[in-house]
Design an enzyme around this catalytic site. Structure first.
Site, short mmCIF file in Angstrom:
data_model
loop_
_atom_site.label_atom_id
_atom_site.label_comp_id
_atom_site.label_asym_id
_atom_site.label_seq_id
_atom_site.Cartn_x
_atom_site.Cartn_y
_atom_site.Cartn_z
N GLU A 92 -11.77 10.37 4.20
CA GLU A 92 -11.57 9.97 2.80
C GLU A 92 -12.41 8.76 2.42
O GLU A 92 -12.23 8.17 1.36
CB GLU A 92 -10.07 9.69 2.57
N ALA A 205 6.17 4.92 2.08
CA ALA A 205 7.35 5.10 1.22
C ALA A 205 8.04 6.46 1.42
O ALA A 205 9.21 6.61 1.07
CB ALA A 205 6.98 4.92 -0.25
N THR A 262 5.05 1.30 -2.39
CA THR A 262 3.89 0.86 -1.60
C THR A 262 2.60 0.89 -2.43
O THR A 262 2.42 1.75 -3.30
CB THR A 262 3.72 1.72 -0.35
N ASN A 282 5.69 5.40 -5.22
CA ASN A 282 6.96 6.05 -5.50
C ASN A 282 8.14 5.34 -4.82
O ASN A 282 7.96 4.49 -3.96
CB ASN A 282 6.92 7.50 -5.04
N ASP A 327 8.21 11.38 -6.67
CA ASP A 327 7.01 10.94 -5.94
C ASP A 327 5.84 10.75 -6.92
O ASP A 327 4.69 10.97 -6.58
CB ASP A 327 6.63 11.92 -4.82
N LYS A 354 -0.11 10.45 -10.94
CA LYS A 354 0.39 11.76 -10.53
C LYS A 354 1.17 12.46 -11.64
O LYS A 354 1.20 13.69 -11.70
CB LYS A 354 1.32 11.60 -9.33
N ASN A 415 -4.46 12.88 -7.54
CA ASN A 415 -3.99 12.09 -6.41
C ASN A 415 -4.92 10.90 -6.19
O ASN A 415 -5.42 10.32 -7.14
CB ASN A 415 -3.81 13.01 -5.19
N HIS A 635 1.83 19.78 11.22
CA HIS A 635 1.43 21.07 11.79
C HIS A 635 1.54 22.23 10.81
O HIS A 635 1.23 23.36 11.17
CB HIS A 635 2.24 21.35 13.06
N MET A 674 -0.12 12.67 19.03
CA MET A 674 1.13 13.43 18.99
C MET A 674 2.17 12.65 19.81
O MET A 674 2.23 12.76 21.03
CB MET A 674 0.91 14.83 19.58
CA CA Z 1 4.35 9.28 -1.94
#
Ligand code: CA
Length: 713
Positions: A92, A205, A262, A282, A327, A354, A415, A635, A674
């Site tokens: 990103e 969050a 956050t 959120n 959210d 959002k 987003n 996953h 993991m």
């Molecule tokens: Ca969120």
């Protein structure tokens, strides 16, 4: 041939310099001994050889005055160089470029310094993060990039540290812990640096934390100030009178989960107003009635908050979504601009959060100037301009025993993927999407450490017995590049993509808009019309935003390719199957270049389906619930692998009970990201998950969001 600069851009720079000289408050040139200064970031248009701050400048407009590459010649754009990040996870990053060097982050917060002309790696810094913290990442082990100030590079890590690195050598200078590691905090965002202070937020969050931003001295790493976005437990005493004041907007015991809020991505700075803006996330849990049962707006959730960068002092806020319950973060990209509104030039801050509405606020006061929905929304009819509040629709607020399929859902109408504001066209280019979600209350909700705490029945979106819901939600998913006229609050043009979760955006004075797509292409569009002018097959989906810079009279355009993030991990099965894992790359283009990517090996694994270990529906159903609680976020829904993490359906570990237990409970693969779940799962529960995953491997469920894409362009 040299590029032509926008005269208007230079004018803005000169104006900024003149205004900067008018008062003490705007003295952004101190304290830096050598290297990049605040004045450099303000005057980004005068440094076309560089990309000095996450959003290019403090206004975060992501509009470059470079104009060598145009609508007329972009068809000659070719690959100058590529750098292999050696990762299968989401990328990103927005690169930072200074003095011929490009600084990027890859997976696990590794920082690479590359020759911006050739892609040759100059140094690499590995902060050796605790990879088991991956369990606390809502949305992939991603990072959005570094910051530069003086002669240092700054980066946040998934295990909550802020690190300063020598820009020339890659040597660590200082390393501070910014979070309480007993809570599920993480950092994915890029730091911003104002007047010698490095400002960083955090995430978590979804799992349960209390949000804040902290400023550190760039030279020493010493903490300068911290601003909490939600109040803490009153019994511990409020840190400030502001916290006490906003606690009246909360009810119940929000501090158990932490309340959320956050600041995990967007920030901006106006040097003339000397205001630093943060976008707040959120609530935790999502469901307002489970978070604040007696009501209340829950400040500063889902708000834009303006602070003094020297002290962290609060100046104003605007809450996009009072009593947030979906959210609906306001952490999305914010852009500062001068707009002509009702015959008057106003300094504004713009955001497309959002919740689906495009907001224009007065940057000095937070006054709402206008708000219109930029995609279809069904949760509110409009924003009331008197109160500044959305007018909500009955049924949207988790208050029915029937699920409400809502547009937008938690993936948002937009987003984190950055927008761009062109000073030439006056348009904001938004990576917009339609991504619904079925919300329903969980009356038995109780906070549980270590998992997602939404306060709702998450599984309504994934019930194997209710494929109709899955199909309904899937059929509504759309993604587009949207050209939005902010003054008139209306769409000018749109390019429809194959689905949601496409890349961030760059616009240039060459009359172009650049964007990568989920289906593994990087494209250039005419900024005025949206006509596609050029396209390059990138072998993996793009979520990051492009940048551009000029060296030796040549304009370069760079984008990070690497499919990933929350949508990809959570929904699974959406990895464009013509591309592959381990192809995350930094791709750099210029005119007349003719580089080629190494061809993909297209051998597809032949999956052998494991034998069912039980046909007991009670075991499989218990496994489904436990899988959805602990495993599905990474996953994939229905154990559909995104391709970013191992496909559990066909893993040799899934067929071997001993190996399964050693990984799932024992943490045998903790170093690979993991962690062991022995604090949360019994041996029997782990075995039920195995039974469920194998049952999915034997099912004929084949719904995916993306069809296979061609492996060549
Ligand atoms: Ca969120």
């Amino acid at each position: 041939m040299f590029s032509i600069w926008s005269k208007r851009g230079l004018g803005v720079v000169l104006l900024a310099f003149l205004m900067a000289g008018c008062g003490q408050k705007s003295d952004v040139t101190q304290p830096v001994e050598t290297g990049v200064t605040g004045a450099d970031i303000i005057a980004a248009d005068e440094h076309p050889d560089a990309w000095l701050s996450h959003g290019r400048n403090y206004a975060e407009d992501r509009f470059s005055p470079l104009a060598q590459v145009t609508s007329d010649n972009v068809s000659d754009l070719g690959l100058a160089w590529s750098f292999d990040l050696g990762t299968s996870r989401g990328i990103e990053v927005t690169p930072i470029v200074h003095d011929g060097v490009m600084y990027v982050t890859g997976t696990w917060n590794v920082v690479h310094a590359l020759d911006a002309r050739t892609g040759e790696e100059l140094w690499r810094y590995d902060p050796e993060v605790d990879r088991s913290r991956a369990a606390y990442m809502c949305c992939d082990v991603v990072n959005r990039g570094v910051a530069i100030w003086g002669d240092k590079i700054f980066t946040g890590t998934i295990d909550g540290r802020l690190i300063a690195i020598d820009a020339a050598t890659g040597e660590e200078v200082w390393d501070v812990l910014t979070v309480d590691l007993s809570r599920p905090y993480s950092i994915t965002g890029a730091p911003r640096i104002v007047k010698g202070k490095v400002i960083i937020g955090n995430g978590g969050a979804e799992l349960g934390v209390r949000g804040y931003v902290t400023a550190y001295d760039a030279q020493t790493g010493e903490q300068a100030w911290r601003f909490y976005t939600v109040p803490g437990n009153p019994e511990d005493g409020f840190e400030t009178s502001l916290m006490e004041e906003i606690s009246s907007t909360w009810t119940g015991q929000w501090w158990v989960e932490g309340g959320g809020g956050t600041v995990w991505d967007s920030m901006a700075y106006d040097p003339d107003l000397d205001l630093f803006y943060i976008g707040v996330g959120n609530g935790s849990p999502w469901n307002h009635r489970r978070r604040s049962p007696e009501g209340g707006d829950n400040l500063f959730l889902s708000s834009i908050v303006a602070l003094r960068p020297d002290t962290g002092e609060y100046v104003w806020h605007y809450q996009t979504t009072p009593a947030e319950t979906w959210d609906y973060t306001a952490t999305q990209h914010m852009i500062l601009a001068d707009l002509d509104i009702a015959g008057e030039t106003r300094r504004v801050i713009m955001q497309a959060p959002k919740n689906g509405f495009f907001y224009i606020l007065d940057a000095a006061t937070g006054e709402l100037l206008s708000a219109e929905n930029f995609v279809p929304v069904n949760w509110a009819t409009h924003i009331d301009m008197e109160t500044g509040r959305p007018v909500e629709v009955d049924g949207a607020r988790w208050n029915s025993d029937q699920p409400f399929i809502q547009l937008p859902g938690p993936l948002g109408a937009h987003n984190w993927h950055p927008m761009s504001y062109s000073h030439d066209t006056g348009l904001v280019y938004i990576p917009a999407q339609e991504a619904p979600w079925a919300y329903i209350d969980d009356p038995d909700y109780a906070y549980q450490a270590g998992v997602w705490n939404t306060g709702g029945d998450f599984f309504i979106n994934a019930l194997p017995s209710d494929a109709a819901m899955f199909k309904a939600v899937k059929s509504m998913m759309k993604g587009r590049l949207l050209a939005w006229d902010p003054v008139n609050q209306k769409q000018v043009w749109a390019v429809e993509h194959g689905g949601p979760w496409n890349g961030g955006v760059l616009s240039t004075a060459g009359g172009l808009v650049f964007q990568g797509t989920a289906d593994a292409h990087f494209a250039a569009y005419d900024a005025a019309t949206g006509d596609e002018k050029w396209k390059f097959f990138t072998q993996t989906g793009i979520v990051a935003a492009p940048i551009t810079y000029e060296l030796d009279g040549e304009q370069y355009v760079t984008v990070a390719a690497g499919w990933g993030g929350s949508f990809v991990l959570g929904y699974g099965g959406v990895f464009p199957t013509g591309s592959q894992a381990k192809v995350g790359k930094i791709l750099t283009f210029k005119l007349e270049a003719e580089g080629k990517l190494q061809p993909l090996e297209v051998a597809r694994a032949v999956n052998s389906v494991p034998k069912p270990i039980t046909d007991d529906p009670a075991v499989i159903s218990a496994g489904f619930i436990a899988y959805g609680t602990y495993c599905g976020i990474c996953h994939g829904d229905h154990a559909y692998s995104s391709g970013l993490v191992p496909n559990l359906r066909y893993s040799s570990i899934t067929t071997d009970e001993t190996a399964w237990q050693s990984v799932v409970l024992g943490g045998a693969l903790a170093n690979a990201g993991m962690p062991g779940f022995s604090d949360y799962l019994s041996r029997q529960e782990a075995e039920s998950i195995r039974a469920y995953v194998i049952s999915e491997a034997n099912s004929d469920r084949t719904e995916t969001f993306y069809e296979e894409v061609s492996v060549t362009d």
